[in-house]
Motif scaffolding. Structure first.
Motif, PDB file in Angstrom:
ATOM      1  N   LEU A   2      -2.493  -6.558 -27.885  1.00  0.00           N
ATOM      2  CA  LEU A   2      -2.792  -6.609 -26.460  1.00  0.00           C
ATOM      3  C   LEU A   2      -3.907  -7.603 -26.149  1.00  0.00           C
ATOM      4  CD1 LEU A   2      -2.583  -2.834 -25.507  1.00  0.00           C
ATOM      5  CD2 LEU A   2      -0.968  -4.638 -24.924  1.00  0.00           C
ATOM      6  N   SER A   3      -4.952  -7.592 -26.959  1.00  0.00           N
ATOM      7  CA  SER A   3      -6.047  -8.522 -26.706  1.00  0.00           C
ATOM      8  C   SER A   3      -5.616  -9.962 -26.969  1.00  0.00           C
ATOM      9  CB  SER A   3      -7.272  -8.169 -27.533  1.00  0.00           C
ATOM     10  OG  SER A   3      -7.009  -8.316 -28.894  1.00  0.00           O
ATOM     11  N   HIS A   4      -4.673 -10.156 -27.882  1.00  0.00           N
ATOM     12  CA  HIS A   4      -4.174 -11.506 -28.155  1.00  0.00           C
ATOM     13  C   HIS A   4      -3.348 -12.037 -26.982  1.00  0.00           C
ATOM     14  CE1 HIS A   4      -3.103 -14.972 -30.513  1.00  0.00           C
ATOM     15  NE2 HIS A   4      -1.812 -14.712 -30.391  1.00  0.00           N
ATOM     16  N   HIS A   5      -2.670 -11.150 -26.276  1.00  0.00           N
ATOM     17  CA  HIS A   5      -1.902 -11.575 -25.115  1.00  0.00           C
ATOM     18  C   HIS A   5      -2.827 -11.963 -23.963  1.00  0.00           C
ATOM     19  CE1 HIS A   5       2.130 -10.892 -26.533  1.00  0.00           C
ATOM     20  NE2 HIS A   5       1.806  -9.669 -26.949  1.00  0.00           N
ATOM     21  N   ILE A   6      -3.964 -11.310 -23.873  1.00  0.00           N
ATOM     22  CA  ILE A   6      -4.907 -11.607 -22.796  1.00  0.00           C
ATOM     23  C   ILE A   6      -5.672 -12.887 -23.102  1.00  0.00           C
ATOM     24  CG2 ILE A   6      -6.979 -10.795 -21.612  1.00  0.00           C
ATOM     25  CD1 ILE A   6      -5.865  -7.927 -22.090  1.00  0.00           C
ATOM     26  N   SER A   7      -6.288 -12.927 -24.258  1.00  0.00           N
ATOM     27  CA  SER A   7      -6.981 -14.148 -24.693  1.00  0.00           C
ATOM     28  C   SER A   7      -6.757 -14.290 -26.190  1.00  0.00           C
ATOM     29  CB  SER A   7      -8.474 -14.068 -24.389  1.00  0.00           C
ATOM     30  OG  SER A   7      -9.071 -13.032 -25.119  1.00  0.00           O
ATOM     31  N   PRO A   8      -6.521 -15.498 -26.658  1.00  0.00           N
ATOM     32  CA  PRO A   8      -6.183 -15.704 -28.076  1.00  0.00           C
ATOM     33  C   PRO A   8      -7.265 -15.176 -29.022  1.00  0.00           C
ATOM     34  CG  PRO A   8      -5.842 -17.709 -26.829  1.00  0.00           C
ATOM     35  CD  PRO A   8      -6.517 -16.746 -25.912  1.00  0.00           C
ATOM     36  N   LEU A   9      -6.819 -14.588 -30.121  1.00  0.00           N
ATOM     37  CA  LEU A   9      -7.742 -14.119 -31.148  1.00  0.00           C
ATOM     38  C   LEU A   9      -8.306 -15.309 -31.909  1.00  0.00           C
ATOM     39  CD1 LEU A   9      -5.729 -11.163 -32.724  1.00  0.00           C
ATOM     40  CD2 LEU A   9      -7.697 -10.994 -31.207  1.00  0.00           C
ATOM     41  N   ASP A  10      -9.457 -15.115 -32.544  1.00  0.00           N
ATOM     42  CA  ASP A  10     -10.027 -16.176 -33.370  1.00  0.00           C
ATOM     43  C   ASP A  10      -9.119 -16.474 -34.551  1.00  0.00           C
ATOM     44  OD1 ASP A  10     -12.225 -16.315 -31.724  1.00  0.00           O
ATOM     45  OD2 ASP A  10     -13.402 -14.904 -32.931  1.00  0.00           O
ATOM     46  N   ASN A  11      -8.565 -15.396 -35.128  1.00  0.00           N
ATOM     47  CA  ASN A  11      -7.677 -15.551 -36.278  1.00  0.00           C
ATOM     48  C   ASN A  11      -6.407 -14.734 -36.032  1.00  0.00           C
ATOM     49  OD1 ASN A  11      -6.510 -15.934 -38.723  1.00  0.00           O
ATOM     50  ND2 ASN A  11      -8.118 -14.948 -39.923  1.00  0.00           N
ATOM     51  N   PRO A  12      -5.363 -15.346 -35.464  1.00  0.00           N
ATOM     52  CA  PRO A  12      -4.134 -14.606 -35.175  1.00  0.00           C
ATOM     53  C   PRO A  12      -3.389 -14.136 -36.428  1.00  0.00           C
ATOM     54  CG  PRO A  12      -3.880 -16.918 -34.614  1.00  0.00           C
ATOM     55  CD  PRO A  12      -5.302 -16.722 -34.992  1.00  0.00           C
ATOM     56  N   MET A  13      -3.779 -14.624 -37.593  1.00  0.00           N
ATOM     57  CA  MET A  13      -3.140 -14.173 -38.833  1.00  0.00           C
ATOM     58  C   MET A  13      -3.497 -12.727 -39.148  1.00  0.00           C
ATOM     59  SD  MET A  13      -1.217 -16.593 -39.792  1.00  0.00           S
ATOM     60  CE  MET A  13      -0.822 -16.243 -41.475  1.00  0.00           C
ATOM     61  N   ILE A  46      -2.995 -10.297 -37.227  1.00  0.00           N
ATOM     62  CA  ILE A  46      -1.860  -9.509 -36.750  1.00  0.00           C
ATOM     63  C   ILE A  46      -0.802  -9.415 -37.845  1.00  0.00           C
ATOM     64  CG2 ILE A  46       0.030  -9.420 -35.059  1.00  0.00           C
ATOM     65  CD1 ILE A  46      -1.907 -10.716 -33.055  1.00  0.00           C
ATOM     66  N   ARG A  47      -0.521 -10.524 -38.492  1.00  0.00           N
ATOM     67  CA  ARG A  47       0.471 -10.528 -39.569  1.00  0.00           C
ATOM     68  C   ARG A  47       0.003  -9.668 -40.738  1.00  0.00           C
ATOM     69  NH1 ARG A  47       2.571 -16.035 -42.218  1.00  0.00           N
ATOM     70  NH2 ARG A  47       3.357 -16.303 -40.116  1.00  0.00           N
ATOM     71  N   LYS A  48      -1.285  -9.787 -41.102  1.00  0.00           N
ATOM     72  CA  LYS A  48      -1.824  -8.975 -42.193  1.00  0.00           C
ATOM     73  C   LYS A  48      -1.717  -7.491 -41.871  1.00  0.00           C
ATOM     74  CE  LYS A  48      -5.199 -11.910 -44.478  1.00  0.00           C
ATOM     75  NZ  LYS A  48      -6.617 -12.040 -44.837  1.00  0.00           N
ATOM     76  N   SER A  49      -2.003  -7.146 -40.635  1.00  0.00           N
ATOM     77  CA  SER A  49      -1.951  -5.751 -40.215  1.00  0.00           C
ATOM     78  C   SER A  49      -0.520  -5.218 -40.292  1.00  0.00           C
ATOM     79  CB  SER A  49      -2.499  -5.612 -38.801  1.00  0.00           C
ATOM     80  OG  SER A  49      -2.488  -4.287 -38.395  1.00  0.00           O
ATOM     81  N   ARG A  50       0.442  -6.004 -39.809  1.00  0.00           N
ATOM     82  CA  ARG A  50       1.850  -5.582 -39.876  1.00  0.00           C
ATOM     83  C   ARG A  50       2.290  -5.382 -41.313  1.00  0.00           C
ATOM     84  NH1 ARG A  50       3.745 -10.078 -36.608  1.00  0.00           N
ATOM     85  NH2 ARG A  50       5.035 -10.511 -38.391  1.00  0.00           N
ATOM     86  N   ARG A  51       1.865  -6.258 -42.193  1.00  0.00           N
ATOM     87  CA  ARG A  51       2.258  -6.145 -43.596  1.00  0.00           C
ATOM     88  C   ARG A  51       1.587  -4.960 -44.276  1.00  0.00           C
ATOM     89  NH1 ARG A  51       2.950 -12.466 -45.441  1.00  0.00           N
ATOM     90  NH2 ARG A  51       4.728 -12.813 -44.070  1.00  0.00           N
TER      91      ARG A  51
END
Length: 65
Positions: free
Chosen positions: A30-41, A43-48
């Motif tokens: 949700l926060s990434h949709h509002i403003s980009p995260l510093d490290n969007p990777m 999200i991938r680590k969390s999903r994995r």
């Protein structure tokens, strides 16, 4: 979180950690949709990590029966 760390946990600990990780993923998304995260990777680590925990949880449940 490494697979070896997850395997050492009990089923209840994995379930608790899984809930926390899912909440964190939702918050990050949700926060990434509002403003980009510093490290969007993250999200991938969390999903994995969630997938790893679900896999090991299922393995433990099957061996317990």
């Amino acid at each position: 979180m490494k697979t070896s760390e997850i395997k050492e946990m009990t089923i209840s600990e994995i379930e608790e950690r899984l809930d926390a990780e899912k909440q964190e993923l939702t918050r990050m998304t949700l926060s990434h949709h509002i403003s980009p995260l510093d490290n969007p990777m993250k999200i991938r680590k969390s999903r994995r990590n969630i997938a790893r925990m679900l896999t090991i949880l299922r393995q433990k449940q099957l061996t317990e029966k």
